[in-house]
Design a protein around this motif. Sequence first.
Motif, PDB file in Angstrom:
ATOM      1  N   LEU A   1       0.830  -1.214   0.000  1.00 46.53           N
ATOM      2  CA  LEU A   1       0.000   0.000   0.000  1.00 46.53           C
ATOM      3  C   LEU A   1       0.856   1.253   0.000  1.00 46.53           C
ATOM      4  O   LEU A   1       1.918   1.292   0.610  1.00 46.53           O
ATOM      5  CB  LEU A   1      -0.910  -0.002   1.236  1.00 46.53           C
ATOM      6  CG  LEU A   1      -1.918  -1.144   1.307  1.00 46.53           C
ATOM      7  CD1 LEU A   1      -2.665  -1.121   2.626  1.00 46.53           C
ATOM      8  CD2 LEU A   1      -2.888  -1.076   0.147  1.00 46.53           C
TER       9      LEU A   1
ATOM     10  N   SER B   1       0.383   4.053   1.556  1.00 50.10           N
ATOM     11  CA  SER B   1       0.575   4.567   2.920  1.00 50.10           C
ATOM     12  C   SER B   1      -0.273   3.755   3.875  1.00 50.10           C
ATOM     13  O   SER B   1      -1.177   3.029   3.458  1.00 50.10           O
ATOM     14  CB  SER B   1       0.199   6.048   3.010  1.00 50.10           C
ATOM     15  OG  SER B   1      -1.130   6.201   3.467  1.00 50.10           O
ATOM     16  N   THR B   2       0.009   3.882   5.172  1.00 45.86           N
ATOM     17  CA  THR B   2      -0.765   3.122   6.159  1.00 45.86           C
ATOM     18  C   THR B   2      -2.202   3.634   6.249  1.00 45.86           C
ATOM     19  O   THR B   2      -3.064   2.956   6.797  1.00 45.86           O
ATOM     20  CB  THR B   2      -0.122   3.212   7.566  1.00 45.86           C
ATOM     21  OG1 THR B   2       0.145   4.580   7.867  1.00 45.86           O
ATOM     22  CG2 THR B   2       1.161   2.420   7.630  1.00 45.86           C
ATOM     23  N   ASP B   3      -2.478   4.845   5.725  1.00 50.70           N
ATOM     24  CA  ASP B   3      -3.846   5.367   5.726  1.00 50.70           C
ATOM     25  C   ASP B   3      -4.690   4.790   4.581  1.00 50.70           C
ATOM     26  O   ASP B   3      -5.905   4.960   4.564  1.00 50.70           O
ATOM     27  CB  ASP B   3      -3.852   6.898   5.541  1.00 50.70           C
ATOM     28  CG  ASP B   3      -3.293   7.621   6.757  1.00 50.70           C
ATOM     29  OD1 ASP B   3      -2.814   6.919   7.669  1.00 50.70           O
ATOM     30  OD2 ASP B   3      -3.321   8.849   6.778  1.00 50.70           O
ATOM     31  N   SER B   4      -4.041   4.161   3.613  1.00 56.30           N
ATOM     32  CA  SER B   4      -4.755   3.711   2.415  1.00 56.30           C
ATOM     33  C   SER B   4      -5.624   2.491   2.700  1.00 56.30           C
ATOM     34  O   SER B   4      -5.115   1.447   3.103  1.00 56.30           O
ATOM     35  CB  SER B   4      -3.763   3.336   1.308  1.00 56.30           C
ATOM     36  OG  SER B   4      -2.827   4.359   1.131  1.00 56.30           O
ATOM     37  N   PRO B   5      -6.935   2.607   2.473  1.00 56.65           N
ATOM     38  CA  PRO B   5      -7.779   1.422   2.616  1.00 56.65           C
ATOM     39  C   PRO B   5      -7.730   0.599   1.329  1.00 56.65           C
ATOM     40  O   PRO B   5      -7.390   1.129   0.268  1.00 56.65           O
ATOM     41  CB  PRO B   5      -9.169   2.019   2.809  1.00 56.65           C
ATOM     42  CG  PRO B   5      -9.145   3.307   2.052  1.00 56.65           C
ATOM     43  CD  PRO B   5      -7.717   3.794   2.045  1.00 56.65           C
TER      44      PRO B   5
END
Lengths: 253, 253
Positions: free
Chosen positions: B75, B77-81
Motif C-alpha cells: 500500500l 501509505s498506512t492510511d490507504s484502505p
Amino acid sequence: MSGKGGVGKSTVAANLAFALSIKGKSVGLLDCDIHGPSIPKLLGIENAPPEASQAGIQPIMVPPSLKVMSMAFLLPSTDSPVIWRGPVKMKVLKDFLGQVRWGELDYLIIDLPPGTGDEPLSIGQLLPHSDGAVIVTTPQDVALLSVRKSITFAKTLNMTVIGIIENMSGFICPHCSQEIPIFGSGGGEKTAKELGLAFLGKLPLDAAIVESGDEGKPFVFFQKETATAQAFFDIVNRIVDEIEKKHEQLRRR
Amino acid sequence: MSGKGGVGKSTVAANLAFALSIKGKSVGLLDCDIHGPSIPKLLGIENAPPEASQAGIQPIMVPPSLKVMSMAFLLPSTDSPVIWRGPVKMKVLKDFLGQVRWGELDYLIIDLPPGTGDEPLSIGQLLPHSDGAVIVTTPQDVALLSVRKSITFAKTLNMTVIGIIENMSGFICPHCSQEIPIFGSGGGEKTAKELGLAFLGKLPLDAAIVESGDEGKPFVFFQKETATAQAFFDIVNRIVDEIEKKHEQLRRR
C-alpha cells in the motif's frame, strides 16, 4: 464502522439504537455483519424469527420502538456459518434495505463488519445520502491504524464522518479503584484532532458492558444510572447534534 | 482463524510464527487480512517494501528465519484502505501463495480476517491439505458464538481444527494483583470440551502484550521471561504436538 474487529461496533450500534428509541424516536437497527451477526444476541432477541409475507420481511420489534433486522434471524442455528462470497452478500444487503418493512423511521442505525470490503462498500453505494459514519475504535496503535483507513474509505465514497468514539478507554479495577490503561487511553481523541474530526466521547473498558451484552440487556437501559451509561448518553447527544448541524447546513444551501 | 474480530488472531499468529522461528524452524507468515493487515505493525517491519522481480515477490525476512508477506507492504501509505470486493481479493491471495518466493518452509502460518467469507474460503480451497486451523477466541458468549460458526465452517471445508486458544482470559490488576475476569474466563476451554476439540491454552489480558504489539516487539522474544510468554510457549508446543500426531496418523495409514 471501524477498520478493526472487536472494538465494540455492535455494542455501540445496539446501545445507540436503543438510546434513541428510549428518547421516543422511531429507530431501525440493521446488522450488516453477515458472517458474525451479534446484534440479536446483544438485544436478547436471538430466538425471534422474522415473518416474511408477500409485502416483505417484518423486522423484529423491540419495545418501545426499535425495529431490528439481522442475518442471524435467517440461520437454521447459531452454529451455522454463512459461507458466502461477496456478490451473494451484496444481494442480501440490498434486500435488507429494500425488502424489509422498516416503515417510517427517524433513524436507521447500521452495524457494519470490520474492514473496507464488500459490506461497507455496498452500504456506501446503496445509501449515498446517509447522514454519515460513526467510527468506533480502541486506543491502541493497531486500532488507530485502521481508523485512518476507514476515514480514507469514507472520503473515497463521499460519506460524511460524523465522528470518532473511543471504546475500551482505560479500565477501573473493581477491587482497588485504580485506573489501568490496558489498551492505552486518549488515542482516539488524538486521532480525531489530527484528522479534524469530531470526537464523540470515550467509553471505559467495563466488565459490566461485556456482561450486559452476553445477557442481551443493553446497558443504556438496564444499567442507566452507571457512569458508563451516562458517558454513552453524552455520545448519543453529540451524534444527534452533529447530524442536525449537517441537516441545518443542507437547509441553508 | 476466528469468527469474531479483535480476539487476538494477529497477535497469536505473529508470536506463534516468531516462536517457531526461534526454535530453529523455517517459517512463513502470511497476513491474509487484506483490509486490516496488522502483522507488519506487530513485528515492527511496517516500512519494509518487498522486492518483486520476474522470479516472484521476495517476502520480508525477519531474523532468525521468518519470512513475512502482507498486503500492508503493497500500500502507498498506512492510511490507504483496500476497497476491494471478493474476486479481486481471491486473486491476491492466490498470488500470495503462488508468486511469493517462500522457498522451503517447515511451517506456513496464515493470519485470516474474521468471519467465514472470501478470504478464509479462498485459503481453505487453495490449500486443501493444510494441517488445520487454530481457532482464537475470547471468553465472552458473543465470541464463543462465532467459534461454533468457525468450526462448522472448517468441517464444511474438510479442514482439521487443531484446537482452541482462549485469549484475554482474566486480567491481573497491576496495582492490587487481584484477578478480574473482564471478558469472563474459561469459556474457550468449556467450548473446546463440548465440541470434542483440543484446548491449546489460555493467555491473560495483559497490557504488556498490547504494548509489545504497538511497539512491534513480539512478546515471545522481547518479554520471554514473563508468565504470559511461558503460557504462550506451552501453546506453541501443544500446536506442534497436535500437528505431529496428525502426521503420524497419516503415515500409519
